[in-house]
Enzyme design. Sequence first.
Site, short mmCIF file in Angstrom:
data_model
loop_
_atom_site.label_atom_id
_atom_site.label_comp_id
_atom_site.label_asym_id
_atom_site.label_seq_id
_atom_site.Cartn_x
_atom_site.Cartn_y
_atom_site.Cartn_z
N CYS A 136 -67.92 4.92 66.37
CA CYS A 136 -68.03 3.45 66.69
C CYS A 136 -69.23 3.12 67.73
O CYS A 136 -69.78 2.04 67.74
CB CYS A 136 -66.73 3.46 67.59
SG CYS A 136 -65.22 3.99 66.88
N SER A 137 -69.90 4.18 68.66
CA SER A 137 -70.75 3.56 69.48
C SER A 137 -72.09 3.72 68.77
O SER A 137 -72.93 3.13 69.41
CB SER A 137 -70.75 4.78 70.75
OG SER A 137 -69.51 4.43 71.45
#
Length: 205
Positions: free
Chosen positions: A70-71
Site C-alpha cells: 500500500c505504501s
Amino acid sequence: MSDEPVTKKAKTSSVKKEGDDIPSTTFKMRVRIESDAENPFDWKDMSSEDLFKGKRVVIFALPGAFTPTCSNTHLPGYEKTYNEMKGLDVDEVYCLSVNDAFVMRQWGLHQGLVEDKTPGSLGFSKVKLLPDGACSFTRGMGMSCLWDTERGFGDRSWRYSAVFNDMKIEKLFVEGGAVTQNSGPDPFEVSDAETMLEYLKKPKE
C-alpha cells in the site's frame, strides 16, 4: 476441544458488481479549520452522497495504512498519476482503507503527500484519503475480509479499484477476481494506477 484457530466470517453484503449502486454510508472525517492549534481539525460527518453524488470519481481500496504494498506502490502510483486522471473526466481520486482519520492523516504525511491547509479541506492536495474506520462502506461493497490468522488483522478491505459515476459502479477491478478470507498472498495486479489509466483513456462506447 480443538486447538485449531477459529476463523470468523465477516458480516458483509454480497460483492457489488458493475452497474450496482454504491453503499450509502457515513464517513467520520477530520476537516481543517481556521486555528493556530497543533491539531487544527474538527470532526465532520460526510455521506457517500456528499462525496460521490453527481460526480465521476476514481477510488482504490487497500488493506491498511503503513503496510508495504500500500505504501510502496499502490498509493504512490495514484498520487503520481493524479493530475493525468483528473484530466480524463474524473472529478476526484480517493484512497480508502479501514483505518481511522488520525491514522490516515499520519500515513499521508509519512508518504510525503502535500497537505491542503485551506479551511474545510479534506486533508491533502491530490489523492484524498478516506477513513472507513468502522468498515461500513467496505462491508456494503462486499469487500470486507479478515486476515486474523494470517496477519493479525480484523476486518479490512480487500484490494480493489473502481470508477464511481453518480453513485453507481461504472468499472470495478477486484484483485484475484474475488474476495478471499485469510488469504496468504496479497495480490496486486489489476487495481494499480496504470491499469486504471488504461481504462480511463479508452474511448467511451
